[in-house]
Design a protein around this motif. Structure first.
Motif, PDB file in Angstrom:
ATOM      1  N   UNK A 283      -2.528  -8.731  -2.622  1.00  0.00           N
ATOM      2  CA  UNK A 283      -1.721  -7.450  -2.797  1.00  0.00           C
ATOM      3  C   UNK A 283      -0.915  -7.534  -3.844  1.00  0.00           C
ATOM      4  N   UNK A 284      -0.468  -8.735  -4.288  1.00  0.00           N
ATOM      5  CA  UNK A 284       0.508  -8.960  -5.514  1.00  0.00           C
ATOM      6  C   UNK A 284      -0.421  -8.726  -6.728  1.00  0.00           C
ATOM      7  N   UNK A 285      -1.227  -9.481  -6.658  1.00  0.00           N
ATOM      8  CA  UNK A 285      -2.236  -9.124  -7.897  1.00  0.00           C
ATOM      9  C   UNK A 285      -2.922  -7.828  -8.103  1.00  0.00           C
TER      10      UNK A 285
ATOM     11  N   UNK B  69       4.904 -16.656  -5.738  1.00  0.00           N
ATOM     12  CA  UNK B  69       6.015 -16.405  -6.621  1.00  0.00           C
ATOM     13  C   UNK B  69       5.318 -16.361  -8.083  1.00  0.00           C
ATOM     14  N   UNK B  70       4.671 -17.411  -8.316  1.00  0.00           N
ATOM     15  CA  UNK B  70       4.229 -17.436  -9.736  1.00  0.00           C
ATOM     16  C   UNK B  70       3.241 -16.244 -10.011  1.00  0.00           C
ATOM     17  N   UNK B  71       2.866 -15.653  -9.102  1.00  0.00           N
ATOM     18  CA  UNK B  71       1.713 -14.447  -8.955  1.00  0.00           C
ATOM     19  C   UNK B  71       2.293 -13.238  -9.735  1.00  0.00           C
ATOM     20  N   UNK B  72       3.721 -13.047  -9.857  1.00  0.00           N
ATOM     21  CA  UNK B  72       4.328 -11.866 -10.084  1.00  0.00           C
ATOM     22  C   UNK B  72       4.091 -11.629 -11.787  1.00  0.00           C
ATOM     23  N   UNK B  73       4.203 -10.250 -11.755  1.00  0.00           N
ATOM     24  CA  UNK B  73       4.141  -9.940 -13.213  1.00  0.00           C
ATOM     25  C   UNK B  73       5.162 -10.529 -13.938  1.00  0.00           C
ATOM     26  N   UNK B  74       6.468 -10.240 -13.333  1.00  0.00           N
ATOM     27  CA  UNK B  74       7.457 -10.930 -14.064  1.00  0.00           C
ATOM     28  C   UNK B  74       8.126 -11.832 -12.805  1.00  0.00           C
TER      29      UNK B  74
ATOM     30  N   UNK C  96      -1.358  -1.738  -7.982  1.00  0.00           N
ATOM     31  CA  UNK C  96      -1.204  -0.906  -9.389  1.00  0.00           C
ATOM     32  C   UNK C  96       0.336  -0.833 -10.089  1.00  0.00           C
ATOM     33  N   UNK C  97       1.419  -0.791  -9.006  1.00  0.00           N
ATOM     34  CA  UNK C  97       2.666  -0.833  -9.391  1.00  0.00           C
ATOM     35  C   UNK C  97       2.764  -2.263  -9.757  1.00  0.00           C
ATOM     36  N   UNK C  98       3.454  -2.686 -10.756  1.00  0.00           N
ATOM     37  CA  UNK C  98       3.907  -4.259 -11.203  1.00  0.00           C
ATOM     38  C   UNK C  98       4.759  -4.746 -10.267  1.00  0.00           C
ATOM     39  N   UNK C  99       4.597  -5.905  -9.806  1.00  0.00           N
ATOM     40  CA  UNK C  99       5.379  -6.432  -8.810  1.00  0.00           C
ATOM     41  C   UNK C  99       6.282  -7.754  -9.489  1.00  0.00           C
ATOM     42  N   UNK C 100       7.303  -7.304  -9.620  1.00  0.00           N
ATOM     43  CA  UNK C 100       8.442  -8.406 -10.087  1.00  0.00           C
ATOM     44  C   UNK C 100       8.970  -9.218  -9.069  1.00  0.00           C
ATOM     45  N   UNK C 101       8.686 -10.774  -9.053  1.00  0.00           N
ATOM     46  CA  UNK C 101       9.073 -11.542  -8.137  1.00  0.00           C
ATOM     47  C   UNK C 101      10.587 -12.084  -8.473  1.00  0.00           C
TER      48      UNK C 101
ATOM     49  N   UNK D 144       0.874  -1.173   0.122  1.00  0.00           N
ATOM     50  CA  UNK D 144       0.097  -0.030  -0.025  1.00  0.00           C
ATOM     51  C   UNK D 144       0.889   1.374   0.012  1.00  0.00           C
ATOM     52  N   UNK D 145       2.125   1.129   1.116  1.00  0.00           N
ATOM     53  CA  UNK D 145       2.766   2.599   1.012  1.00  0.00           C
ATOM     54  C   UNK D 145       3.586   2.786  -0.375  1.00  0.00           C
ATOM     55  N   UNK D 146       4.070   1.425  -0.863  1.00  0.00           N
ATOM     56  CA  UNK D 146       5.015   1.894  -2.051  1.00  0.00           C
ATOM     57  C   UNK D 146       4.038   2.342  -3.316  1.00  0.00           C
ATOM     58  N   UNK D 147       2.739   1.774  -3.240  1.00  0.00           N
ATOM     59  CA  UNK D 147       1.908   2.131  -4.334  1.00  0.00           C
ATOM     60  C   UNK D 147       1.431   3.562  -3.937  1.00  0.00           C
ATOM     61  N   UNK D 148       1.094   4.152  -2.912  1.00  0.00           N
ATOM     62  CA  UNK D 148       0.859   5.571  -2.652  1.00  0.00           C
ATOM     63  C   UNK D 148       1.867   6.444  -3.168  1.00  0.00           C
ATOM     64  N   UNK D 149       3.164   5.747  -2.968  1.00  0.00           N
ATOM     65  CA  UNK D 149       4.546   6.651  -3.537  1.00  0.00           C
ATOM     66  C   UNK D 149       4.358   6.864  -4.783  1.00  0.00           C
ATOM     67  N   UNK D 150       4.191   5.724  -5.637  1.00  0.00           N
ATOM     68  CA  UNK D 150       4.443   5.555  -7.018  1.00  0.00           C
ATOM     69  C   UNK D 150       3.516   4.359  -7.463  1.00  0.00           C
ATOM     70  N   UNK D 151       2.467   4.556  -8.274  1.00  0.00           N
ATOM     71  CA  UNK D 151       1.617   3.401  -8.804  1.00  0.00           C
ATOM     72  C   UNK D 151       1.965   3.007  -9.934  1.00  0.00           C
ATOM     73  N   UNK D 152       3.343   3.376 -10.600  1.00  0.00           N
ATOM     74  CA  UNK D 152       3.567   3.092 -12.076  1.00  0.00           C
ATOM     75  C   UNK D 152       5.039   2.276 -11.677  1.00  0.00           C
ATOM     76  N   UNK D 153       5.902   2.692 -11.146  1.00  0.00           N
ATOM     77  CA  UNK D 153       7.477   2.066 -10.836  1.00  0.00           C
ATOM     78  C   UNK D 153       7.183   0.777 -10.394  1.00  0.00           C
ATOM     79  N   UNK D 154       7.913  -0.287 -10.970  1.00  0.00           N
ATOM     80  CA  UNK D 154       7.879  -1.739 -10.387  1.00  0.00           C
ATOM     81  C   UNK D 154       8.393  -1.824  -9.116  1.00  0.00           C
TER      82      UNK D 154
END
Length: 199
Positions: A79-81, A103-108, A84-89, A48-58
């Motif tokens: 939370x991963x899915x 792990x499998x749920x990550x964008x990358x 808004x900011x893509x989550x790379x695992x 939540x915190x990182x999305x509030x800081x930047x919802x685009x940067x991974x």
């Protein structure tokens, strides 16, 4: 507890945890140890915190976990899915059971060369007790959970639910290469390549 890092600012030098420094400056989070209520809600708050800081940067998430409680694991999954900011695992040791699903749920999804995944059917977290109706209810709930987890894994791997059901019928371990072939991971990266992509 990890060693503190030093933060320099106009107010001088202060000590902060390495985790806090990596989260605030590099957008790096960690899932380590058993997944439980405390670790799940902490991760949820960090996303939540990182999305509030930047919802685009991974956001980079490093996982080294034997798994844990399914319900709390699903909070982390949501939370991963939902981020808004893509989550790379990045699997940096092992991601077993619920950890492998996360792990499998990550964008990358990338694995260190010697890291491993493991899948299996949902397990009972406590001893079965009670009357026949109670035991049947527990059994039905476990089968529903198994079906749900198989659907999630099928979605993230491109495999059929039948294929996933076969894979999870016993403790099935995957090397990094096997995980890529199975659609559980997108690639293998060594430590230096991961660091280059995270800075």
């Amino acid at each position: 507890m990890s060693a503190p890092a030093l933060l320099r600012s106009s107010n001088g030098i202060q000590q902060i945890s390495i985790e806090s420094k990596l989260m605030s400056e590099q957008r790096q989070l960690f899932i380590t140890g058993e997944i439980n209520a405390n670790s799940a809600i902490e991760f949820f708050k960090e996303v939540i915190y990182l999305n509030s800081e930047d919802g685009i940067k991974p956001i980079s998430v490093f996982i080294n976990s034997p798994g844990g409680e399914i319900d709390n694991g699903l909070l982390v999954y949501d939370a991963i899915i939902g981020s808004r900011a893509p989550i790379h695992m990045f699997c940096i040791g092992c991601a077993y059971s619920m950890g492998a699903v996360l792990f499998a749920a990550g964008k990358e999804r990338y694995m260190l060369p010697h890291s491993k995944l493991m899948l299996h059917e949902p397990l009972l977290g406590e001893r079965i007790g009670g009357n026949a109706s109670s035991i049947k209810s527990i059994s039905d709930s476990l089968l529903e959970t198994k079906s749900m987890m198989n659907k999630l894994l099928a979605f993230h791997t491109g495999k059929t639910e039948k294929e996933i059901d076969k894979l999870t019928s016993y403790d099935h371990y995957f090397t990094a290469k096997e995980a890529v072939e199975m659609g559980l991971a997108d690639g293998i990266k060594d430590f230096s390549a991961i660091m280059e992509g995270c800075v």
